[in-house]
Design a protein around this motif. Structure first.
Motif, PDB file in Angstrom:
ATOM      1  N   GLN A 146      16.333 -51.273  16.358  1.00 18.27           N
ATOM      2  CA  GLN A 146      15.659 -50.775  15.160  1.00 18.27           C
ATOM      3  C   GLN A 146      14.670 -49.669  15.516  1.00 18.27           C
ATOM      4  O   GLN A 146      14.556 -48.680  14.802  1.00 18.27           O
ATOM      5  CB  GLN A 146      14.958 -51.926  14.432  1.00 18.27           C
ATOM      6  N   GLN A 147      13.952 -49.832  16.608  1.00 17.55           N
ATOM      7  CA  GLN A 147      13.003 -48.789  17.024  1.00 17.55           C
ATOM      8  C   GLN A 147      13.738 -47.492  17.363  1.00 17.55           C
ATOM      9  O   GLN A 147      13.355 -46.415  16.896  1.00 17.55           O
ATOM     10  CB  GLN A 147      12.194 -49.254  18.232  1.00 17.55           C
ATOM     11  N   LYS A 148      14.800 -47.610  18.149  1.00 19.08           N
ATOM     12  CA  LYS A 148      15.550 -46.412  18.549  1.00 19.08           C
ATOM     13  C   LYS A 148      16.285 -45.788  17.356  1.00 19.08           C
ATOM     14  O   LYS A 148      16.315 -44.566  17.221  1.00 19.08           O
ATOM     15  CB  LYS A 148      16.568 -46.752  19.658  1.00 19.08           C
ATOM     16  N   SER A 149      16.862 -46.628  16.510  1.00 19.64           N
ATOM     17  CA  SER A 149      17.578 -46.072  15.365  1.00 19.64           C
ATOM     18  C   SER A 149      16.603 -45.397  14.399  1.00 19.64           C
ATOM     19  O   SER A 149      16.925 -44.373  13.801  1.00 19.64           O
ATOM     20  CB  SER A 149      18.397 -47.145  14.646  1.00 19.64           C
ATOM     21  N   GLY A 150      15.413 -45.935  14.250  1.00 21.14           N
ATOM     22  CA  GLY A 150      14.403 -45.284  13.414  1.00 21.14           C
ATOM     23  C   GLY A 150      14.008 -43.939  14.000  1.00 21.14           C
ATOM     24  O   GLY A 150      13.867 -42.947  13.271  1.00 21.14           O
ATOM     25  N   LEU A 151      13.841 -43.900  15.318  1.00 23.82           N
ATOM     26  CA  LEU A 151      13.492 -42.651  15.985  1.00 23.82           C
ATOM     27  C   LEU A 151      14.627 -41.632  15.848  1.00 23.82           C
ATOM     28  O   LEU A 151      14.397 -40.473  15.495  1.00 23.82           O
ATOM     29  CB  LEU A 151      13.196 -42.910  17.471  1.00 23.82           C
ATOM     30  N   VAL A 152      15.851 -42.074  16.084  1.00 23.19           N
ATOM     31  CA  VAL A 152      17.008 -41.179  15.957  1.00 23.19           C
ATOM     32  C   VAL A 152      17.153 -40.721  14.512  1.00 23.19           C
ATOM     33  O   VAL A 152      17.434 -39.550  14.244  1.00 23.19           O
ATOM     34  CB  VAL A 152      18.297 -41.876  16.456  1.00 23.19           C
ATOM     35  N   GLY A 153      16.960 -41.614  13.560  1.00 24.20           N
ATOM     36  CA  GLY A 153      17.060 -41.255  12.147  1.00 24.20           C
ATOM     37  C   GLY A 153      16.033 -40.211  11.752  1.00 24.20           C
ATOM     38  O   GLY A 153      16.348 -39.256  11.045  1.00 24.20           O
ATOM     39  N   SER A 154      14.798 -40.390  12.209  1.00 17.85           N
ATOM     40  CA  SER A 154      13.763 -39.418  11.858  1.00 17.85           C
ATOM     41  C   SER A 154      14.029 -38.069  12.520  1.00 17.85           C
ATOM     42  O   SER A 154      13.851 -37.018  11.897  1.00 17.85           O
ATOM     43  CB  SER A 154      12.374 -39.938  12.228  1.00 17.85           C
ATOM     44  N   LEU A 155      14.479 -38.097  13.785  1.00 19.66           N
ATOM     45  CA  LEU A 155      14.809 -36.840  14.459  1.00 19.66           C
ATOM     46  C   LEU A 155      15.993 -36.147  13.785  1.00 19.66           C
ATOM     47  O   LEU A 155      16.004 -34.921  13.617  1.00 19.66           O
ATOM     48  CB  LEU A 155      15.130 -37.083  15.942  1.00 19.66           C
ATOM     49  N   THR A 156      16.976 -36.939  13.361  1.00 21.32           N
ATOM     50  CA  THR A 156      18.134 -36.379  12.664  1.00 21.32           C
ATOM     51  C   THR A 156      17.709 -35.756  11.339  1.00 21.32           C
ATOM     52  O   THR A 156      18.157 -34.664  10.985  1.00 21.32           O
ATOM     53  CB  THR A 156      19.191 -37.469  12.424  1.00 21.32           C
ATOM     54  N   ALA A 157      16.842 -36.437  10.617  1.00 23.58           N
ATOM     55  CA  ALA A 157      16.376 -35.909   9.330  1.00 23.58           C
ATOM     56  C   ALA A 157      15.614 -34.605   9.530  1.00 23.58           C
ATOM     57  O   ALA A 157      15.816 -33.634   8.777  1.00 23.58           O
ATOM     58  CB  ALA A 157      15.502 -36.942   8.621  1.00 23.58           C
ATOM     59  N   VAL A 158      14.766 -34.557  10.554  1.00 23.81           N
ATOM     60  CA  VAL A 158      13.992 -33.336  10.823  1.00 23.81           C
ATOM     61  C   VAL A 158      14.940 -32.191  11.185  1.00 23.81           C
ATOM     62  O   VAL A 158      14.804 -31.073  10.678  1.00 23.81           O
ATOM     63  CB  VAL A 158      12.963 -33.590  11.958  1.00 23.81           C
ATOM     64  N   GLU A 159      15.900 -32.463  12.051  1.00 18.87           N
ATOM     65  CA  GLU A 159      16.861 -31.429  12.451  1.00 18.87           C
ATOM     66  C   GLU A 159      17.719 -30.984  11.281  1.00 18.87           C
ATOM     67  O   GLU A 159      18.038 -29.805  11.136  1.00 18.87           O
ATOM     68  CB  GLU A 159      17.752 -31.924  13.599  1.00 18.87           C
ATOM     69  N   LEU A 160      18.103 -31.921  10.423  1.00 20.64           N
ATOM     70  CA  LEU A 160      18.904 -31.592   9.254  1.00 20.64           C
ATOM     71  C   LEU A 160      18.126 -30.675   8.308  1.00 20.64           C
ATOM     72  O   LEU A 160      18.651 -29.672   7.831  1.00 20.64           O
ATOM     73  CB  LEU A 160      19.346 -32.863   8.525  1.00 20.64           C
ATOM     74  N   VAL A 161      16.870 -31.013   8.059  1.00 20.66           N
ATOM     75  CA  VAL A 161      16.036 -30.187   7.178  1.00 20.66           C
ATOM     76  C   VAL A 161      15.843 -28.807   7.801  1.00 20.66           C
ATOM     77  O   VAL A 161      15.938 -27.775   7.116  1.00 20.66           O
ATOM     78  CB  VAL A 161      14.681 -30.886   6.909  1.00 20.66           C
ATOM     79  N   THR A 162      15.597 -28.767   9.111  1.00 19.97           N
ATOM     80  CA  THR A 162      15.413 -27.485   9.802  1.00 19.97           C
ATOM     81  C   THR A 162      16.692 -26.659   9.731  1.00 19.97           C
ATOM     82  O   THR A 162      16.649 -25.453   9.443  1.00 19.97           O
ATOM     83  CB  THR A 162      15.029 -27.722  11.280  1.00 19.97           C
ATOM     84  N   SER A 163      17.833 -27.297   9.983  1.00 17.92           N
ATOM     85  CA  SER A 163      19.119 -26.577   9.933  1.00 17.92           C
ATOM     86  C   SER A 163      19.408 -26.060   8.533  1.00 17.92           C
ATOM     87  O   SER A 163      19.870 -24.927   8.371  1.00 17.92           O
ATOM     88  CB  SER A 163      20.255 -27.488  10.387  1.00 17.92           C
ATOM     89  N   LEU A 164      19.147 -26.879   7.523  1.00 20.79           N
ATOM     90  CA  LEU A 164      19.377 -26.436   6.144  1.00 20.79           C
ATOM     91  C   LEU A 164      18.457 -25.276   5.773  1.00 20.79           C
ATOM     92  O   LEU A 164      18.865 -24.351   5.082  1.00 20.79           O
ATOM     93  CB  LEU A 164      19.203 -27.597   5.171  1.00 20.79           C
ATOM     94  N   SER A 165      17.228 -25.336   6.247  1.00 22.50           N
ATOM     95  CA  SER A 165      16.291 -24.246   5.990  1.00 22.50           C
ATOM     96  C   SER A 165      16.763 -22.959   6.656  1.00 22.50           C
ATOM     97  O   SER A 165      16.740 -21.885   6.041  1.00 22.50           O
ATOM     98  CB  SER A 165      14.904 -24.623   6.505  1.00 22.50           C
ATOM     99  N   GLU A 166      17.208 -23.052   7.906  1.00 18.12           N
ATOM    100  CA  GLU A 166      17.723 -21.878   8.605  1.00 18.12           C
ATOM    101  C   GLU A 166      18.979 -21.348   7.921  1.00 18.12           C
ATOM    102  O   GLU A 166      19.164 -20.133   7.804  1.00 18.12           O
ATOM    103  CB  GLU A 166      18.015 -22.220  10.067  1.00 18.12           C
TER     104      GLU A 166
END
Length: 141
Positions: free
Chosen positions: A40-60
């Motif tokens: 759960q800790q790792k999946s939460g970390l991966v999920g948050s990193l994925t969300a940040v990267e997704l938002v950054t990629s969509l913005s770019e």
């Protein structure tokens, strides 16, 4: 010696009791709980990193699309201006050619009519001379 024997038996008893206690404890459950928590800790970390990267990629991507749209708009405007200029030049050339052709036609028609007019005048003049001669001959008789 009795003490050593008692201490040995006690040691064996404690080791046996510890093994029994450890064996009776649910080590699989403990391992499962630890795995769930770690996951759960790792999946939460991966999920948050994925969300940040997704938002950054969509913005770019959005910036890329916006830039591309502006670039295409500019290229279309330049192409439109060039084509408009080409068409206008073509129309002006055709207009000038048509005006020249009309002027040549008018000149040719005027020349033809003028020649016909002159021919008619010459015929009239000849007729007048002939009529005068005939009248003169008639009157002289």
């Amino acid at each position: 010696m009795r003490r050593i024997f008692i201490i040995g038996i006690l040691a064996l008893f404690l080791v046996g009791a510890g093994t029994t206690i450890y064996a009776k404890s649910n080590s699989v459950q403990n391992l499962s709980d630890w795995y769930k928590d770690a996951f759960q800790q790792k999946s939460g970390l991966v999920g948050s990193l994925t969300a940040v990267e997704l938002v950054t990629s969509l913005s770019e991507f959005n910036q890329f699309i916006t830039g591309s749209k502006k670039s295409l708009d500019a290229m279309i405007a330049v192409l439109f201006d060039e084509k408009t200029s080409d068409v206008q030049s073509s129309i002006e050339m055709q207009h000038a050619e048509m005006v020249d052709e009309l002027e040549e036609t008018v000149a040719a028609l005027q020349q033809d009519k003028f020649d016909e007019y002159v021919d008619e005048l010459n015929i009239e003049a000849e007729l007048t001379v002939e009529v005068e001669k005939m009248l003169e001959e008639l009157l002289n008789e």
